[in-house]
Scaffold this active site. Structure first.
Site, PDB file in Angstrom:
ATOM      1  N   TYR A  45     135.017  11.376  16.760  1.00 12.79           N
ATOM      2  CA  TYR A  45     133.983  10.992  17.724  1.00 12.79           C
ATOM      3  C   TYR A  45     133.995  11.905  18.948  1.00 12.79           C
ATOM      4  O   TYR A  45     132.950  12.323  19.418  1.00 12.79           O
ATOM      5  CB  TYR A  45     134.170   9.540  18.164  1.00 12.79           C
ATOM      6  CG  TYR A  45     134.167   8.571  17.008  1.00 12.79           C
ATOM      7  CD1 TYR A  45     133.084   8.487  16.156  1.00 12.79           C
ATOM      8  CD2 TYR A  45     135.259   7.754  16.754  1.00 12.79           C
ATOM      9  CE1 TYR A  45     133.076   7.610  15.081  1.00 12.79           C
ATOM     10  CE2 TYR A  45     135.264   6.865  15.688  1.00 12.79           C
ATOM     11  CZ  TYR A  45     134.172   6.810  14.857  1.00 12.79           C
ATOM     12  OH  TYR A  45     134.173   5.956  13.802  1.00 12.79           O
TER      13      TYR A  45
ATOM     14  N   HIS B 113     142.042   1.825  15.403  1.00 14.79           N
ATOM     15  CA  HIS B 113     142.623   2.898  14.595  1.00 14.79           C
ATOM     16  C   HIS B 113     144.123   3.017  14.854  1.00 14.79           C
ATOM     17  O   HIS B 113     144.544   3.064  15.994  1.00 14.79           O
ATOM     18  CB  HIS B 113     141.990   4.253  14.938  1.00 14.79           C
ATOM     19  CG  HIS B 113     140.583   4.401  14.476  1.00 14.79           C
ATOM     20  ND1 HIS B 113     139.670   5.198  15.120  1.00 14.79           N
ATOM     21  CD2 HIS B 113     139.917   3.861  13.426  1.00 14.79           C
ATOM     22  CE1 HIS B 113     138.517   5.148  14.495  1.00 14.79           C
ATOM     23  NE2 HIS B 113     138.634   4.331  13.472  1.00 14.79           N
TER      24      HIS B 113
ATOM     25  N   LYS C 278     142.645  -3.348   7.250  1.00 18.58           N
ATOM     26  CA  LYS C 278     143.130  -2.003   6.902  1.00 18.58           C
ATOM     27  C   LYS C 278     144.276  -1.578   7.827  1.00 18.58           C
ATOM     28  O   LYS C 278     144.317  -0.453   8.319  1.00 18.58           O
ATOM     29  CB  LYS C 278     141.999  -0.974   6.988  1.00 18.58           C
ATOM     30  CG  LYS C 278     140.990  -1.081   5.875  1.00 18.58           C
ATOM     31  CD  LYS C 278     140.021   0.076   5.985  1.00 18.58           C
ATOM     32  CE  LYS C 278     139.530   0.480   4.624  1.00 18.58           C
ATOM     33  NZ  LYS C 278     138.706   1.682   4.696  1.00 18.58           N
TER      34      LYS C 278
ATOM     35  N   ARG D  54     134.110  -3.323  10.847  1.00 21.01           N
ATOM     36  CA  ARG D  54     133.911  -3.058   9.422  1.00 21.01           C
ATOM     37  C   ARG D  54     133.217  -4.300   8.847  1.00 21.01           C
ATOM     38  O   ARG D  54     133.310  -5.383   9.421  1.00 21.01           O
ATOM     39  CB  ARG D  54     135.259  -2.868   8.723  1.00 21.01           C
ATOM     40  CG  ARG D  54     136.028  -1.662   9.199  1.00 21.01           C
ATOM     41  CD  ARG D  54     137.397  -1.603   8.518  1.00 21.01           C
ATOM     42  NE  ARG D  54     138.130  -0.437   8.933  1.00 21.01           N
ATOM     43  CZ  ARG D  54     139.002  -0.415   9.938  1.00 21.01           C
ATOM     44  NH1 ARG D  54     139.247  -1.524  10.624  1.00 21.01           N
ATOM     45  NH2 ARG D  54     139.627   0.694  10.260  1.00 21.01           N
TER      46      ARG D  54
ATOM     47  N   ARG E 121     129.442   1.116  12.984  1.00 25.25           N
ATOM     48  CA  ARG E 121     130.818   1.326  13.488  1.00 25.25           C
ATOM     49  C   ARG E 121     130.957   2.731  14.058  1.00 25.25           C
ATOM     50  O   ARG E 121     131.488   2.922  15.147  1.00 25.25           O
ATOM     51  CB  ARG E 121     131.820   1.079  12.363  1.00 25.25           C
ATOM     52  CG  ARG E 121     133.276   1.308  12.777  1.00 25.25           C
ATOM     53  CD  ARG E 121     134.224   0.818  11.688  1.00 25.25           C
ATOM     54  NE  ARG E 121     135.566   1.339  11.822  1.00 25.25           N
ATOM     55  CZ  ARG E 121     136.503   0.866  12.638  1.00 25.25           C
ATOM     56  NH1 ARG E 121     136.222  -0.172  13.432  1.00 25.25           N
ATOM     57  NH2 ARG E 121     137.706   1.394  12.682  1.00 25.25           N
TER      58      ARG E 121
ATOM     59  N   HIS F 104     128.524   0.695   8.051  1.00 25.33           N
ATOM     60  CA  HIS F 104     129.552   1.554   8.655  1.00 25.33           C
ATOM     61  C   HIS F 104     128.939   2.555   9.638  1.00 25.33           C
ATOM     62  O   HIS F 104     129.620   3.033  10.544  1.00 25.33           O
ATOM     63  CB  HIS F 104     130.356   2.275   7.568  1.00 25.33           C
ATOM     64  CG  HIS F 104     131.775   2.520   7.964  1.00 25.33           C
ATOM     65  ND1 HIS F 104     132.721   1.511   8.029  1.00 25.33           N
ATOM     66  CD2 HIS F 104     132.408   3.653   8.357  1.00 25.33           C
ATOM     67  CE1 HIS F 104     133.873   2.024   8.437  1.00 25.33           C
ATOM     68  NE2 HIS F 104     133.712   3.311   8.641  1.00 25.33           N
TER      69      HIS F 104
END
Length: 196
Positions: A183, A174, A84, A59, A151, A148
């Protein structure tokens, strides 16, 4: 007196909520972007910035936060401090990336702790990275490219290589697998050989 309560409305998901425009770059487009970064005012920094955001699925805030001490040149490793509430991990650094890091660090005359700095010897800002990516994508003649996007491109690359969902989830930091599933659902590789 009426009894009033706050009721939070739940946003309904439509049946086609999974449909979104292409939000990643192909291998050829990434190569074009990296080549274009070499034609900018700060080619060594900008090339490495694009390469690292892509390779490590960073990020913007994570790229800004990287310090030189997070990069272990001797062991070809980088500590990726995920934000995050993401899972922070150590990633390997491949040979071409390691050479780019060395070239960039050798061009620096400062002792600042951050990996990516501007000409005023301050860490790059979110706005600066957005601007750099925009300039480079214009040089490469690529439309609608944002940091992004890089990413997402990392996630799609790994999924197209056939890596499993859990590995991609951990690599991108994640916590929730539903963010990674995007994905694996969209990769073209899983449709190959359907008509053989």
């Amino acid at each position: 007196m009426t009894n009033k309560r706050n009721v939070k409305s739940v946003k309904k998901e439509t049946t086609n909520a999974h449909e979104r425009p292409k939000d990643f770059l192909s291998d050829a487009e990434i190569k074009s972007l990296l080549a274009a970064s070499k034609r900018t005012r700060y080619p060594k920094r900008n090339y490495l910035l694009i390469l690292m955001i892509y390779r490590h699925g960073l990020r913007v805030s994570e790229a800004i936060a990287i310090k030189k001490s997070d990069v272990n040149i001797r062991e070809s490793r980088i500590w990726v401090n995920r934000l995050k509430s993401g899972l922070s991990v150590e990633h390997p650094i491949s040979g071409d990336e390691l050479r780019a890091i060395k070239r960039y660090l050798n061009s620096r005359k400062d002792n600042l702790p951050w990996l990516f700095v501007n000409e005023r010897e301050l860490p790059l800002t979110r706005q600066a990275i957005n601007y750099i990516v925009n300039v480079i994508s214009n040089i490469a003649k690529l439309e609608n490219v944002h940091p992004h996007t890089l990413r997402h491109s990392c996630g799609f690359y790994l999924a197209n290589k056939g890596y499993d969902l859990r590995l991609i989830q951990d690599y991108l930091g994640h916590r929730d697998p539903k963010h990674t599933a995007h994905y694996t659902r969209m990769v073209s590789k899983r449709f190959e050989k359907l008509w053989d």
